[in-house]
Scaffold this motif. Structure first.
Motif, PDB file in Angstrom:
ATOM      1  N   SER A 176      44.508  53.526  95.201  1.00  0.00           N
ATOM      2  CA  SER A 176      44.333  54.966  94.961  1.00  0.00           C
ATOM      3  C   SER A 176      44.937  55.437  93.650  1.00  0.00           C
ATOM      4  N   HIS A 177      46.204  55.094  93.415  1.00  0.00           N
ATOM      5  CA  HIS A 177      46.930  55.634  92.259  1.00  0.00           C
ATOM      6  C   HIS A 177      46.454  55.069  90.920  1.00  0.00           C
ATOM      7  N   GLU A 178      45.556  54.059  90.972  1.00  0.00           N
ATOM      8  CA  GLU A 178      45.074  53.440  89.735  1.00  0.00           C
ATOM      9  C   GLU A 178      43.647  53.853  89.373  1.00  0.00           C
ATOM     10  N   LEU A 179      43.081  54.724  90.177  1.00  0.00           N
ATOM     11  CA  LEU A 179      41.661  55.042  90.035  1.00  0.00           C
ATOM     12  C   LEU A 179      41.333  55.688  88.691  1.00  0.00           C
ATOM     13  N   PHE A 180      42.064  56.722  88.336  1.00  0.00           N
ATOM     14  CA  PHE A 180      41.773  57.429  87.080  1.00  0.00           C
ATOM     15  C   PHE A 180      42.008  56.527  85.868  1.00  0.00           C
ATOM     16  N   LYS A 181      43.136  55.831  85.886  1.00  0.00           N
ATOM     17  CA  LYS A 181      43.487  54.971  84.751  1.00  0.00           C
ATOM     18  C   LYS A 181      42.448  53.870  84.539  1.00  0.00           C
ATOM     19  N   THR A 182      41.934  53.335  85.647  1.00  0.00           N
ATOM     20  CA  THR A 182      41.037  52.182  85.571  1.00  0.00           C
ATOM     21  C   THR A 182      39.571  52.563  85.420  1.00  0.00           C
ATOM     22  N   LYS A 183      39.143  53.638  86.099  1.00  0.00           N
ATOM     23  CA  LYS A 183      37.720  53.956  86.177  1.00  0.00           C
ATOM     24  C   LYS A 183      37.299  55.192  85.388  1.00  0.00           C
ATOM     25  N   VAL A 184      38.178  56.156  85.242  1.00  0.00           N
ATOM     26  CA  VAL A 184      37.790  57.422  84.613  1.00  0.00           C
ATOM     27  C   VAL A 184      38.132  57.463  83.130  1.00  0.00           C
ATOM     28  N   PHE A 185      39.389  57.152  82.800  1.00  0.00           N
ATOM     29  CA  PHE A 185      39.828  57.246  81.404  1.00  0.00           C
ATOM     30  C   PHE A 185      38.986  56.385  80.456  1.00  0.00           C
ATOM     31  N   PRO A 186      38.670  55.121  80.811  1.00  0.00           N
ATOM     32  CA  PRO A 186      37.872  54.314  79.876  1.00  0.00           C
ATOM     33  C   PRO A 186      36.504  54.930  79.556  1.00  0.00           C
ATOM     34  N   LEU A 187      35.884  55.576  80.545  1.00  0.00           N
ATOM     35  CA  LEU A 187      34.585  56.205  80.296  1.00  0.00           C
ATOM     36  C   LEU A 187      34.713  57.355  79.301  1.00  0.00           C
ATOM     37  N   ILE A 188      35.695  58.221  79.533  1.00  0.00           N
ATOM     38  CA  ILE A 188      35.861  59.383  78.654  1.00  0.00           C
ATOM     39  C   ILE A 188      36.273  58.935  77.257  1.00  0.00           C
ATOM     40  N   LEU A 212      47.182  63.579  83.091  1.00  0.00           N
ATOM     41  CA  LEU A 212      46.646  63.631  81.734  1.00  0.00           C
ATOM     42  C   LEU A 212      47.780  63.693  80.711  1.00  0.00           C
ATOM     43  N   ASP A 213      48.793  64.483  80.999  1.00  0.00           N
ATOM     44  CA  ASP A 213      49.929  64.612  80.072  1.00  0.00           C
ATOM     45  C   ASP A 213      50.658  63.284  79.920  1.00  0.00           C
ATOM     46  N   ARG A 214      50.862  62.582  81.038  1.00  0.00           N
ATOM     47  CA  ARG A 214      51.615  61.336  81.004  1.00  0.00           C
ATOM     48  C   ARG A 214      50.909  60.270  80.173  1.00  0.00           C
ATOM     49  N   PHE A 215      49.565  60.279  80.218  1.00  0.00           N
ATOM     50  CA  PHE A 215      48.790  59.315  79.437  1.00  0.00           C
ATOM     51  C   PHE A 215      48.348  59.882  78.083  1.00  0.00           C
ATOM     52  N   ARG A 216      48.868  61.073  77.757  1.00  0.00           N
ATOM     53  CA  ARG A 216      48.550  61.735  76.485  1.00  0.00           C
ATOM     54  C   ARG A 216      47.043  61.903  76.285  1.00  0.00           C
ATOM     55  N   LYS A 217      46.378  62.320  77.345  1.00  0.00           N
ATOM     56  CA  LYS A 217      44.948  62.605  77.286  1.00  0.00           C
ATOM     57  C   LYS A 217      44.759  64.110  77.123  1.00  0.00           C
ATOM     58  N   ARG A 218      44.091  64.500  76.092  1.00  0.00           N
ATOM     59  CA  ARG A 218      43.890  65.924  75.814  1.00  0.00           C
ATOM     60  C   ARG A 218      42.489  66.365  76.239  1.00  0.00           C
ATOM     61  N   TYR A 219      42.035  65.829  77.338  1.00  0.00           N
ATOM     62  CA  TYR A 219      40.687  66.157  77.797  1.00  0.00           C
ATOM     63  C   TYR A 219      40.602  67.628  78.227  1.00  0.00           C
ATOM     64  N   GLU A 258      30.094  72.743  81.646  1.00  0.00           N
ATOM     65  CA  GLU A 258      29.271  71.596  81.257  1.00  0.00           C
ATOM     66  C   GLU A 258      29.725  70.937  79.953  1.00  0.00           C
ATOM     67  N   ASN A 259      30.550  71.615  79.169  1.00  0.00           N
ATOM     68  CA  ASN A 259      31.042  71.002  77.939  1.00  0.00           C
ATOM     69  C   ASN A 259      32.381  70.296  78.117  1.00  0.00           C
ATOM     70  N   ASN A 260      32.952  70.390  79.322  1.00  0.00           N
ATOM     71  CA  ASN A 260      34.219  69.694  79.584  1.00  0.00           C
ATOM     72  C   ASN A 260      34.021  68.186  79.557  1.00  0.00           C
ATOM     73  N   GLN A 261      35.061  67.486  79.127  1.00  0.00           N
ATOM     74  CA  GLN A 261      35.009  66.019  79.187  1.00  0.00           C
ATOM     75  C   GLN A 261      35.170  65.517  80.612  1.00  0.00           C
ATOM     76  N   LEU A 262      35.883  66.282  81.434  1.00  0.00           N
ATOM     77  CA  LEU A 262      36.147  65.870  82.814  1.00  0.00           C
ATOM     78  C   LEU A 262      36.042  67.077  83.739  1.00  0.00           C
ATOM     79  N   ASN A 263      35.240  66.927  84.772  1.00  0.00           N
ATOM     80  CA  ASN A 263      35.185  67.932  85.836  1.00  0.00           C
ATOM     81  C   ASN A 263      35.467  67.232  87.161  1.00  0.00           C
ATOM     82  N   VAL A 264      36.468  67.716  87.864  1.00  0.00           N
ATOM     83  CA  VAL A 264      36.857  67.142  89.150  1.00  0.00           C
ATOM     84  C   VAL A 264      36.381  68.080  90.251  1.00  0.00           C
ATOM     85  N   CYS A 265      35.732  67.503  91.262  1.00  0.00           N
ATOM     86  CA  CYS A 265      35.180  68.313  92.340  1.00  0.00           C
ATOM     87  C   CYS A 265      35.517  67.664  93.679  1.00  0.00           C
TER      88      CYS A 265
END
Length: 513
Positions: A210-222, A312-319, A343-350
């Motif tokens: 669970s705790h690795e999902l964003f780092k592994t699957k989301v951040f690389p795409l963005i 996002l702050d911890r990984f210095r992502k300015r999305y 629609e112009n956001n880099q990331l939308n969480v729902c």
């Protein structure tokens, strides 16, 4: 014994006597007419299992006859036979919902195949599916015994879900055999988790969690220039994904995977771990204002947007990002209306909460229990919700734009039917699949116990806090008012413990077509 009653309309019916004789020898009762008017007359006064129509009859054409038959008896399968290969005629026939379309000359076996496909496909599929599962049963049992890695377990679970859906679709009566095999698998899976979970959390080789999902699957795409919609459906199992997948196939190609929920497989822990990128004890230590302990009354998942921001702050992502929670269709409709704003956001969480609400409603509402009385019915309600809710509209809207979608969940649910006794003080949490407390009394052989929560990434509400987890189809029941408690919660869907359904959960990447 008759295989079925067939009406065959053709202006050259006398030339088709060999075909008719062939069908009669196969056990079919065949009534023949030479024009559309007679076909309508027969269909109005007799019951037929299937109608065969020649498209090019004088007077009332095959297409006109078809239209009137469908108006009166829309459920009767109709096979259209024609000399014409004109696309317009095909389109009209298909538009009137024909069951098959054959081009002359046709041979008797073609006709027989079409009849079998329309009248006997259920029995044929049932027989074939049941036979195939019986043959596969022993192989799956061997796989269960030989599963030593999480990838082995992914394969076992995928195979069991495949057969569960196949047997349900075929309306097979082999449910008991499959249920027995799933129980066998869950017992072995619980042993696998007990043996390996500590090293997964303490830094050993481990599956995606669970705790690795964003780092592994989301951040690389963005970071690669993609815009991402991260959609989390609470309480969403792999089998439920499989039943809604066909609704999305028109719009997306799907890359299908599984990952492991942390323990407890409950929203407070697993979902907060996803959105923070941290284990629960790390959240409680680093962001105490964002962590809600078990004994506190406020909602346990009210701080998801702030947790995402800390990640996002911890990984210095300015999305640029948005967070949206949909608890009812009106919220989904509002999100679609306001789509230009995000629609112009880099990331939308729902977060979509319907399936979670359904599982709770099934426990608390007698009517919902009746509607979702089995695993198959539970899946069916999920599919019906998705088909008719704003959720599908949201996916369609996203498909119009240039987004990748990560579709997942925080945990699944398991059907529970076996009560095991536990005693705790008044501060013990209410979840039926895990308990945390300082003075729990239980049979250690019936549970997975964690006496050093910190080592497992879990906070300790008290110095002597212990976590215990139910496995397989067990649920915790208190000795006080035991019979009432068991009667109320038996045969409900619960989460928080250790089972394939709760821990191995869908992780789907959707790319628009």
């Amino acid at each position: 014994m008759k295989n079925g009653k067939i009406l065959w309309a053709d202006d050259e019916i006398d030339l088709l006597k060999p075909h008719i004789l062939f069908l009669q020898q196969k056990g079919y009762e065949v009534t023949t007419v030479s024009n559309g008017r007679d076909a309508l007359e027969k269909a109005a006064h007799e019951t037929f299992d299937l109608i065969i129509l020649d498209e090019n009859m004088p007077g009332l054409s095959g297409l006109d006859t078809l239209g009137q038959i469908k108006m009166e008896n829309p459920e009767i399968p109709v096979v259209m036979i024609t000399k014409s290969e004109e696309e317009n005629i095909m389109n009209q026939a298909i538009g009137n919902k024909i069951s098959d379309y054959l081009i002359k000359p046709v041979n008797p076996n073609q006709i027989l195949l079409s009849i079998k496909k329309n009248l006997h496909h259920k029995e044929i599929i049932l027989e074939k599916t049941s036979s195939d599962y019986r043959q596969e049963f022993q192989h799956i049992s061997s796989q269960i015994n030989d599963s030593y890695s999480w990838n082995d377990w992914f394969e076992v679970y995928k195979k069991l879900v495949f057969w569960e859906l196949e047997l349900t679709q075929a309306e097979s009566d082999m449910d008991e055999l499959l249920t027995m095999q799933k129980t066998e698998a869950n017992s072995a899976f619980a042993k696998f988790v007990k043996k390996n979970y500590e090293k997964w959390i303490t830094g050993g080789e481990h599956p995606l969690m669970s705790h690795e999902l964003f780092k592994t699957k989301v951040f690389p795409l963005i970071d690669n220039g993609e815009k991402v919609f991260f959609i989390l459906i609470d309480n969403f199992r792999f089998d439920q994904w499989r039943v809604i997948k066909p609704l999305l196939n028109e719009y997306f190609t799907a890359e299908e995977d599984l990952y492991f929920s942390i323990l407890p497989t409950a929203t407070q822990y697993a979902r907060n771990a996803i959105f923070s990128g941290l284990l629960p004890n790390q959240i409680a230590r680093m962001f105490p204002d964002l962590w809600v302990d078990e004994d506190e009354e406020e909602g346990k998942n009210l701080n998801e947007a702030p947790l995402i921001q800390t990640l996002l702050d911890r990984f210095r992502k300015r999305y640029t990002f948005s967070y949206n929670k949909i608890n009812e269709s009106a919220f989904g409709e509002r999100l679609i209306q306001n789509f230009p704003q995000i629609e112009n956001n880099q990331l939308n969480v729902c977060v979509l909460n319907f399936v979670d609400m359904l599982s709770h409603a099934r426990t608390e509402s007698k009517m919902i229990r009746e509607l979702a009385s089995s695993e198959a019915a539970y899946r069916s309600i999920t599919e019906s919700w998705f088909r008719h809710s704003s959720a599908l509209d949201l996916f369609r809207k996203i498909a119009e734009k240039d987004f990748k979608i990560i579709l997942t969940t925080d945990h699944g649910t398991v059907h529970v039917n076996n009560p095991i006794k536990v005693i705790g003080d008044k501060n013990t949490n209410t979840n039926l699949r895990y308990k945390v407390g300082k003075s729990l009394s239980y049979n250690p052989k019936q549970v997975y116990e964690i006496k050093t929560p910190e080592r497992y990434g879990l906070p300790s509400p008290n110095v002597s806090s212990t976590y215990i987890f139910a496995t397989n189809h067990d649920f915790f029941a208190y000795p006080n008012n035991y019979n009432y408690y068991v009667g109320y919660y038996k045969d409900t869907f619960q989460h928080g413990g250790i089972s394939m359904e709760e821990m191995m959960i869908p992780l789907i990447t959707l790319t628009k077509k």
